[in-house]
Design a protein around this motif. Sequence first.
Motif, PDB file in Angstrom:
ATOM      1  N   ALA A  72       0.833  -1.211   0.000  1.00 15.09           N
ATOM      2  CA  ALA A  72       0.000   0.000   0.000  1.00 15.09           C
ATOM      3  C   ALA A  72       0.867   1.260   0.000  1.00 15.09           C
ATOM      4  O   ALA A  72       0.571   2.234  -0.704  1.00 15.09           O
ATOM      5  CB  ALA A  72      -0.925  -0.002   1.215  1.00 15.09           C
ATOM      6  N   LEU A  73       1.954   1.246   0.760  1.00 13.16           N
ATOM      7  CA  LEU A  73       2.838   2.414   0.810  1.00 13.16           C
ATOM      8  C   LEU A  73       3.650   2.534  -0.475  1.00 13.16           C
ATOM      9  O   LEU A  73       3.902   3.639  -0.962  1.00 13.16           O
ATOM     10  CB  LEU A  73       3.770   2.311   2.016  1.00 13.16           C
ATOM     11  CG  LEU A  73       3.105   2.414   3.383  1.00 13.16           C
ATOM     12  CD1 LEU A  73       4.127   2.246   4.501  1.00 13.16           C
ATOM     13  CD2 LEU A  73       2.386   3.745   3.537  1.00 13.16           C
ATOM     14  N   ALA A  76       1.413   4.111  -2.897  1.00 17.90           N
ATOM     15  CA  ALA A  76       1.220   5.527  -2.598  1.00 17.90           C
ATOM     16  C   ALA A  76       2.383   6.365  -3.114  1.00 17.90           C
ATOM     17  O   ALA A  76       2.181   7.438  -3.717  1.00 17.90           O
ATOM     18  CB  ALA A  76       1.046   5.721  -1.087  1.00 17.90           C
ATOM     19  N   ILE A  81       2.718  10.438  -3.686  1.00 18.91           N
ATOM     20  CA  ILE A  81       2.574  10.813  -2.277  1.00 18.91           C
ATOM     21  C   ILE A  81       3.914  10.644  -1.578  1.00 18.91           C
ATOM     22  O   ILE A  81       4.502   9.559  -1.601  1.00 18.91           O
ATOM     23  CB  ILE A  81       1.498   9.958  -1.576  1.00 18.91           C
ATOM     24  CG1 ILE A  81       0.145  10.189  -2.243  1.00 18.91           C
ATOM     25  CG2 ILE A  81       1.428  10.267  -0.085  1.00 18.91           C
ATOM     26  CD1 ILE A  81      -0.942   9.284  -1.722  1.00 18.91           C
ATOM     27  N   VAL A 175       3.040   9.205  10.283  1.00 22.89           N
ATOM     28  CA  VAL A 175       1.686   9.202   9.717  1.00 22.89           C
ATOM     29  C   VAL A 175       1.104  10.608   9.667  1.00 22.89           C
ATOM     30  O   VAL A 175       0.299  10.932   8.785  1.00 22.89           O
ATOM     31  CB  VAL A 175       0.778   8.260  10.544  1.00 22.89           C
ATOM     32  CG1 VAL A 175      -0.651   8.299  10.033  1.00 22.89           C
ATOM     33  CG2 VAL A 175       1.312   6.840  10.508  1.00 22.89           C
ATOM     34  N   LEU A 178       1.194  12.456   6.318  1.00 22.80           N
ATOM     35  CA  LEU A 178       0.415  11.976   5.172  1.00 22.80           C
ATOM     36  C   LEU A 178      -0.750  12.924   4.890  1.00 22.80           C
ATOM     37  O   LEU A 178      -1.200  13.639   5.798  1.00 22.80           O
ATOM     38  CB  LEU A 178      -0.139  10.582   5.455  1.00 22.80           C
ATOM     39  CG  LEU A 178       0.853   9.423   5.569  1.00 22.80           C
ATOM     40  CD1 LEU A 178       0.142   8.172   6.073  1.00 22.80           C
ATOM     41  CD2 LEU A 178       1.524   9.154   4.225  1.00 22.80           C
ATOM     42  N   PHE A 182      -5.396   9.884   3.977  1.00 25.73           N
ATOM     43  CA  PHE A 182      -4.535   8.732   4.219  1.00 25.73           C
ATOM     44  C   PHE A 182      -4.212   8.583   5.705  1.00 25.73           C
ATOM     45  O   PHE A 182      -3.887   7.486   6.155  1.00 25.73           O
ATOM     46  CB  PHE A 182      -3.253   8.856   3.396  1.00 25.73           C
ATOM     47  CG  PHE A 182      -3.478   8.743   1.916  1.00 25.73           C
ATOM     48  CD1 PHE A 182      -3.585   7.498   1.314  1.00 25.73           C
ATOM     49  CD2 PHE A 182      -3.603   9.875   1.134  1.00 25.73           C
ATOM     50  CE1 PHE A 182      -3.804   7.378  -0.042  1.00 25.73           C
ATOM     51  CE2 PHE A 182      -3.818   9.771  -0.232  1.00 25.73           C
ATOM     52  CZ  PHE A 182      -3.922   8.514  -0.821  1.00 25.73           C
ATOM     53  N   GLN A 183      -4.273   9.666   6.456  1.00 29.56           N
ATOM     54  CA  GLN A 183      -4.088   9.557   7.898  1.00 29.56           C
ATOM     55  C   GLN A 183      -5.199   8.708   8.508  1.00 29.56           C
ATOM     56  O   GLN A 183      -4.957   7.906   9.416  1.00 29.56           O
ATOM     57  CB  GLN A 183      -4.071  10.943   8.544  1.00 29.56           C
ATOM     58  CG  GLN A 183      -2.854  11.779   8.194  1.00 29.56           C
ATOM     59  CD  GLN A 183      -2.837  13.111   8.914  1.00 29.56           C
ATOM     60  OE1 GLN A 183      -3.375  13.251  10.015  1.00 29.56           O
ATOM     61  NE2 GLN A 183      -2.221  14.116   8.306  1.00 29.56           N
ATOM     62  N   THR A 185      -6.891   6.409   6.873  1.00 38.88           N
ATOM     63  CA  THR A 185      -6.631   5.047   6.414  1.00 38.88           C
ATOM     64  C   THR A 185      -5.569   4.376   7.281  1.00 38.88           C
ATOM     65  O   THR A 185      -5.678   3.197   7.631  1.00 38.88           O
ATOM     66  CB  THR A 185      -6.162   5.059   4.954  1.00 38.88           C
ATOM     67  OG1 THR A 185      -7.166   5.674   4.141  1.00 38.88           O
ATOM     68  CG2 THR A 185      -5.908   3.655   4.449  1.00 38.88           C
ATOM     69  N   ALA A 186      -4.524   5.138   7.658  1.00 38.33           N
ATOM     70  CA  ALA A 186      -3.440   4.587   8.460  1.00 38.33           C
ATOM     71  C   ALA A 186      -3.915   4.154   9.841  1.00 38.33           C
ATOM     72  O   ALA A 186      -3.331   3.253  10.449  1.00 38.33           O
ATOM     73  CB  ALA A 186      -2.325   5.620   8.592  1.00 38.33           C
ATOM     74  N   TRP A 192      -0.679   0.219   6.565  1.00 39.88           N
ATOM     75  CA  TRP A 192      -0.200   1.594   6.524  1.00 39.88           C
ATOM     76  C   TRP A 192       0.601   1.921   7.778  1.00 39.88           C
ATOM     77  O   TRP A 192       1.006   3.065   7.984  1.00 39.88           O
ATOM     78  CB  TRP A 192      -1.369   2.571   6.389  1.00 39.88           C
ATOM     79  CG  TRP A 192      -1.877   2.669   4.981  1.00 39.88           C
ATOM     80  CD1 TRP A 192      -2.713   1.807   4.346  1.00 39.88           C
ATOM     81  CD2 TRP A 192      -1.558   3.674   4.029  1.00 39.88           C
ATOM     82  NE1 TRP A 192      -2.943   2.203   3.056  1.00 39.88           N
ATOM     83  CE2 TRP A 192      -2.251   3.358   2.836  1.00 39.88           C
ATOM     84  CE3 TRP A 192      -0.767   4.823   4.057  1.00 39.88           C
ATOM     85  CZ2 TRP A 192      -2.156   4.145   1.694  1.00 39.88           C
ATOM     86  CZ3 TRP A 192      -0.681   5.604   2.921  1.00 39.88           C
ATOM     87  CH2 TRP A 192      -1.373   5.270   1.757  1.00 39.88           C
TER      88      TRP A 192
END
Length: 209
Positions: A72-73, A76, A81, A175, A178, A182-183, A185-186, A192
Motif C-alpha cells: 500500500a505504501l 502511494a 505521495i 503518519v 500523510l 490517508f491519515q 486510512t493509516a 499503513w
Amino acid sequence: MTARLFDGAHRAAGGRVLARWLRAIALLCTFLATAYATAAPPVAVSHARLAPAALGEGLAIYAQIDFELPAALEDAVGRGIALYFVVDFELHQKRWYWFDKKLAARSLQYRLSFSPLTRQYRLARGSFAQSFESLQAALGVLRHISGWTVLGPDAIDPHADLDDYHAQVRFRLDVSRLPKPFQVTALTQDDWSLSSNWQSLSWATPGPF
C-alpha cells in the motif's frame, strides 16, 4: 410416530445450527488469513551502536533498519505521495532512587518521493538529497543509519560509568505527514503502519570515555 417426527425435526435444526457455526468459523479463518497477509511486515533495528562521530566531536549512531515497504505504501509513493520516515533517539541516565532522567532526545527525518517526470525516486535527509533509478535502491540507503551525530562531546560525564546510561533508538513512518484522507486510512489499516520498537544502543568502546 409423533415422537420420531419430533426427533427428526430436532436433529435437522441441530444440523442447521452446526452448519451455521461451521460457516462462521470458515469466514473468521478467511478474515484472519487476509488480515495477516495484508498486515505490515515487522520493523526491527539491528546492529545499533553509538560510536565517536567524525572529527571526534561527540557520538554518532550507526544502525541497520530491517523492513520492507508494504504494498500500500509502495503504491502511494508511485502515485506521487511523499512518505516521511523518522529516526528517534533518546539518552537516559539511570537513577536507582527515582525514574530515569532523560538527558537528550533527537529526531532525524527522511522524505521519500517519486517524480513521474524523471521516473526517479528521491530520498532527502535535511538539505541533502539523492536520486535513484529504483525504489529498492532508495530503500537500501534508508535502511542504513550511518554517522548521525546525536551527542556533543560534553553530553556524558567523562568520569561516569557507561552502565549508568541507557541510549535507545527507533524507526517509524510519520503518519501525521500523510495527506488527511490517508491519515484516516493509516488508523484503520495495518498495512499503513510502519514502526519499530525502541532498540537499545551499545557503546562502541567499553568503560568510561
